[in-house]
Structure formats: structure tokens, C-alpha cells
Design a protein around this motif. Structure first.
Motif, PDB file in Angstrom:
ATOM      1  N   SER A 159       0.847  -1.188   0.000  1.00 31.39           N
ATOM      2  CA  SER A 159       0.000   0.000   0.000  1.00 31.39           C
ATOM      3  C   SER A 159       0.882   1.237   0.000  1.00 31.39           C
ATOM      4  O   SER A 159       1.927   1.260   0.645  1.00 31.39           O
ATOM      5  CB  SER A 159      -0.885   0.031   1.250  1.00 31.39           C
ATOM      6  OG  SER A 159      -1.690  -1.113   1.314  1.00 31.39           O
ATOM      7  N   VAL A 160       0.442   2.257  -0.729  1.00 30.10           N
ATOM      8  CA  VAL A 160       1.107   3.559  -0.718  1.00 30.10           C
ATOM      9  C   VAL A 160       0.131   4.533  -0.072  1.00 30.10           C
ATOM     10  O   VAL A 160      -1.010   4.668  -0.516  1.00 30.10           O
ATOM     11  CB  VAL A 160       1.473   4.027  -2.148  1.00 30.10           C
ATOM     12  CG1 VAL A 160       2.076   5.419  -2.121  1.00 30.10           C
ATOM     13  CG2 VAL A 160       2.413   3.031  -2.792  1.00 30.10           C
ATOM     14  N   HIS A 161       0.587   5.194   0.988  1.00 26.31           N
ATOM     15  CA  HIS A 161      -0.281   6.102   1.731  1.00 26.31           C
ATOM     16  C   HIS A 161       0.031   7.565   1.466  1.00 26.31           C
ATOM     17  O   HIS A 161      -0.739   8.433   1.835  1.00 26.31           O
ATOM     18  CB  HIS A 161      -0.171   5.823   3.234  1.00 26.31           C
ATOM     19  CG  HIS A 161      -0.511   4.406   3.577  1.00 26.31           C
ATOM     20  ND1 HIS A 161      -1.797   3.932   3.576  1.00 26.31           N
ATOM     21  CD2 HIS A 161       0.277   3.354   3.898  1.00 26.31           C
ATOM     22  CE1 HIS A 161      -1.792   2.658   3.899  1.00 26.31           C
ATOM     23  NE2 HIS A 161      -0.544   2.275   4.088  1.00 26.31           N
TER      24      HIS A 161
ATOM     25  N   THR B 288      -0.840  13.119   1.001  1.00 27.58           N
ATOM     26  CA  THR B 288      -1.418  11.800   1.239  1.00 27.58           C
ATOM     27  C   THR B 288      -2.104  11.323  -0.037  1.00 27.58           C
ATOM     28  O   THR B 288      -2.576  12.127  -0.841  1.00 27.58           O
ATOM     29  CB  THR B 288      -2.430  11.823   2.396  1.00 27.58           C
ATOM     30  OG1 THR B 288      -3.466  12.752   2.084  1.00 27.58           O
ATOM     31  CG2 THR B 288      -1.758  12.206   3.695  1.00 27.58           C
ATOM     32  N   LEU B 289      -2.141  10.036  -0.206  1.00 22.01           N
ATOM     33  CA  LEU B 289      -2.770   9.413  -1.362  1.00 22.01           C
ATOM     34  C   LEU B 289      -3.769   8.376  -0.890  1.00 22.01           C
ATOM     35  O   LEU B 289      -3.596   7.769   0.168  1.00 22.01           O
ATOM     36  CB  LEU B 289      -1.725   8.727  -2.245  1.00 22.01           C
ATOM     37  CG  LEU B 289      -0.668   9.615  -2.882  1.00 22.01           C
ATOM     38  CD1 LEU B 289       0.391   8.754  -3.561  1.00 22.01           C
ATOM     39  CD2 LEU B 289      -1.288  10.569  -3.873  1.00 22.01           C
ATOM     40  N   ASN B 290      -4.790   8.149  -1.684  1.00 26.59           N
ATOM     41  CA  ASN B 290      -5.765   7.113  -1.392  1.00 26.59           C
ATOM     42  C   ASN B 290      -5.820   6.175  -2.594  1.00 26.59           C
ATOM     43  O   ASN B 290      -6.685   6.288  -3.449  1.00 26.59           O
ATOM     44  CB  ASN B 290      -7.133   7.740  -1.105  1.00 26.59           C
ATOM     45  CG  ASN B 290      -8.123   6.725  -0.598  1.00 26.59           C
ATOM     46  OD1 ASN B 290      -7.758   5.601  -0.266  1.00 26.59           O
ATOM     47  ND2 ASN B 290      -9.382   7.100  -0.561  1.00 26.59           N
ATOM     48  N   LEU B 291      -4.846   5.271  -2.664  1.00 24.53           N
ATOM     49  CA  LEU B 291      -4.730   4.338  -3.781  1.00 24.53           C
ATOM     50  C   LEU B 291      -5.104   2.932  -3.325  1.00 24.53           C
ATOM     51  O   LEU B 291      -4.893   2.578  -2.158  1.00 24.53           O
ATOM     52  CB  LEU B 291      -3.295   4.325  -4.307  1.00 24.53           C
ATOM     53  CG  LEU B 291      -2.759   5.636  -4.871  1.00 24.53           C
ATOM     54  CD1 LEU B 291      -1.274   5.501  -5.187  1.00 24.53           C
ATOM     55  CD2 LEU B 291      -3.529   6.029  -6.108  1.00 24.53           C
ATOM     56  N   PRO B 292      -5.631   2.112  -4.219  1.00 24.36           N
ATOM     57  CA  PRO B 292      -5.911   0.723  -3.836  1.00 24.36           C
ATOM     58  C   PRO B 292      -4.606  -0.041  -3.605  1.00 24.36           C
ATOM     59  O   PRO B 292      -3.572   0.276  -4.188  1.00 24.36           O
ATOM     60  CB  PRO B 292      -6.668   0.160  -5.042  1.00 24.36           C
ATOM     61  CG  PRO B 292      -6.297   1.042  -6.176  1.00 24.36           C
ATOM     62  CD  PRO B 292      -6.007   2.400  -5.601  1.00 24.36           C
ATOM     63  N   SER B 293      -4.666  -1.035  -2.759  1.00 26.03           N
ATOM     64  CA  SER B 293      -3.498  -1.867  -2.485  1.00 26.03           C
ATOM     65  C   SER B 293      -3.184  -2.746  -3.687  1.00 26.03           C
ATOM     66  O   SER B 293      -4.074  -3.117  -4.451  1.00 26.03           O
ATOM     67  CB  SER B 293      -3.750  -2.768  -1.271  1.00 26.03           C
ATOM     68  OG  SER B 293      -3.945  -1.988  -0.135  1.00 26.03           O
TER      69      SER B 293
END
Length: 137
Positions: A34-36, A53-58
């Protein structure tokens, strides 16, 4: 990183005279990354300029890994910065692998945990495994 052992294919145990047990294993693992977020650092002095901050899928994939489990609970009270030492061991193992096999340090990655026991884990970064860690075992 979250890494879960899916299927262990090889297993070796080493018992020493102090009743501590070390286990080496290899097999299929599921890696979840995961990238946060990220930081922008100055090129001059490496100080943080900004943070986002990022909201990317795992990203999740199955690959091959080798690991060493050791009961090192009594060492954490004796050795200062025990977790940092385990982390350094991971990176040292990745750095040494190209001396043993024809690979680069970008072919494998490492992770560690100190929950139930101390686990040092090396895994292939390609989904399905590239065979590097299988050869290292």
C-alpha cells in the motif's frame, strides 16, 4: 507491506543448546503493498518541503519467498535498537544476494516482523515469482 505465507514447501529446523529454535522456510506468499503518501525533499539539504497523502488501492500478488523465524525475545532486552538491527539484516541479505546468484537487488525485496517471533523474509518482486529466492534457499 503485509505478507502472509500461503503454502510452505520447504522447512528446516535448528535447535541450539539454550532451547531456542530457529526455522528456515520457503514457499508461496501473498504480498500486499500500500502507498499512503509521499514527501518532497530539498535537493540541497534533504529537508522536507511538503507532504501529500494518497488514497490508492493496495497492490496484491502471490510470489515465492524464503524466511527465517527465530525466537529472539530474550535478545530485545540485551541489544539496543533490536528492530533496527533486524531491519538492517533484511537489507544486508538483499545486498548479498547478487554475489551468490546472477540477479540484481531490484529482483527481490525484504520484510520483517517481530510479533510472535522474529521473521526475516526475502521475496521475489514479480508476481508468480522469478525463481531467485527459490535458488537462494
Amino acid at each position: 507491506n503485509e505478507i502472509h505465507v500461503v503454502k510452505q514447501t520447504r522447512h528446516a529446523e535448528l535447535n541450539d543448546s539454550k532451547a531456542q529454535q530457529s526455522v528456515a522456510g520457503s514457499g508461496l506468499v501473498t504480498v500486499k503493498r500500500s502507498v499512503h503518501g509521499y514527501k518532497i525533499l530539498s535537493h540541497v539539504n534533504r529537508k522536507e518541503i511538503s507532504r501529500s497523502t494518497l488514497n490508492l488501492p493496495s497492490m496484491e500478488f502471490d510470489t515465492y519467498a524464503i524466511w527465517i523465524d527465530a525466537d529472539a525475545a530474550n535478545l530485545s532486552g540485551v541489544v539496543s535498537n533490536f528492530n533496527e538491527g533486524v531491519h538492517a539484516l533484511n537489507h544486508a541479505m538483499v545486498a548479498v544476494a547478487p554475489l551468490i546468484l546472477p540477479c540484481s537487488s531490484s529482483d527481490i525485496d525484504c520484510d520483517h516482523s517481530t510479533y510472535e517471533c522474529t521473521r526475516v523474509l526475502l521475496f521475489d518482486v514479480r508476481a508468480g515469482g522469478s525463481g531467485i529466492t527459490k535458488q537462494l534457499y
